[in-house]
Enzyme design. Sequence first.
Site, short mmCIF file in Angstrom:
data_model
loop_
_atom_site.label_atom_id
_atom_site.label_comp_id
_atom_site.label_asym_id
_atom_site.label_seq_id
_atom_site.Cartn_x
_atom_site.Cartn_y
_atom_site.Cartn_z
N ALA A 31 -68.01 13.89 13.83
CA ALA A 31 -69.44 13.63 13.59
C ALA A 31 -69.88 13.95 12.17
CB ALA A 31 -70.27 14.43 14.58
N PHE A 42 -73.77 16.24 17.66
CA PHE A 42 -74.00 16.65 19.04
C PHE A 42 -74.28 18.14 19.17
CE2 PHE A 42 -72.99 17.57 23.46
CZ PHE A 42 -73.51 16.47 24.12
N HIS A 128 -63.35 7.82 21.68
CA HIS A 128 -64.49 8.04 22.58
C HIS A 128 -65.34 6.79 22.76
CE1 HIS A 128 -64.13 12.58 21.46
NE2 HIS A 128 -63.22 12.19 22.33
N ILE A 245 -68.67 16.20 2.61
CA ILE A 245 -67.67 15.15 2.72
C ILE A 245 -67.86 14.05 1.68
CG2 ILE A 245 -66.87 13.29 4.24
CD1 ILE A 245 -67.49 15.29 6.58
#
Length: 256
Positions: A31, A42, A128, A245
Amino acid sequence: MSVMPDPFETSIASLLRFIGESRRMAGFTGAGISTESGVPDFRSPGSPWMQNKPIPFGLFLENPAARREAWRRKFTMDDLYRDARPTRGHAALASLVAGGRMTAVITQNIDNLHQASGLRDDEVIELHGNGSYATCLSCDRRHELADIRLAFEASGEPPVCKSCGGIVKSATISFGQAMPQAKLRAALTLSLESDLFLVIGSSLVVHPAASLPSLAKENGARLVIVNREPTPLDGQADLVIAGEIGPVLSRIASEL
């Protein structure tokens, strides 16, 4: 007087060297790569996922009222990040794949942003599922969300398949739902064949996906983790970059 080396620059140099020495690099994203896009994490405090938790798969199958609530929550969450676009991190990984330096990206994400960044479906292994469309649980027919939403908001009833009358569900993997075995096998194969396994923005606590970096490492690959927070596998990694990131990956992509 000697000047202390910049830890960030040292880490970037190490990662560039690892990539230069790699012949089969695998990417693995969670995520964290998408939060810069506005897609909620989440587990972060105050996450809207906590107010709109996915309905467990068994309950979804058994109860029409649960299916109605699942679709209400689905569309509520979709509205929160409908304008999300790929981040610098997504773009950097797409450039690594396009340049032949990375084989494919394994992802825990369901936001379709890797494809939006330019990767083909066969260059993204979605463990997922994908939240940008729906499928029939009986015949696997694809259903588009825009059509489902229009009918759902008009009738309040959960969708059924136009082909077979089966239950239609967002093409994501819910709690209690079986993992897609073909995707899991592909991810396992890529992990075991890699010589450099690059983890981006994953807390590495959701299994079985979180076991893949360890398997790669145990099979001889170098393990690199880029994540803002510590992970359970930091002690196994050859390199950990605890930073944002976007700046890390865009810097890497610009220097290759």
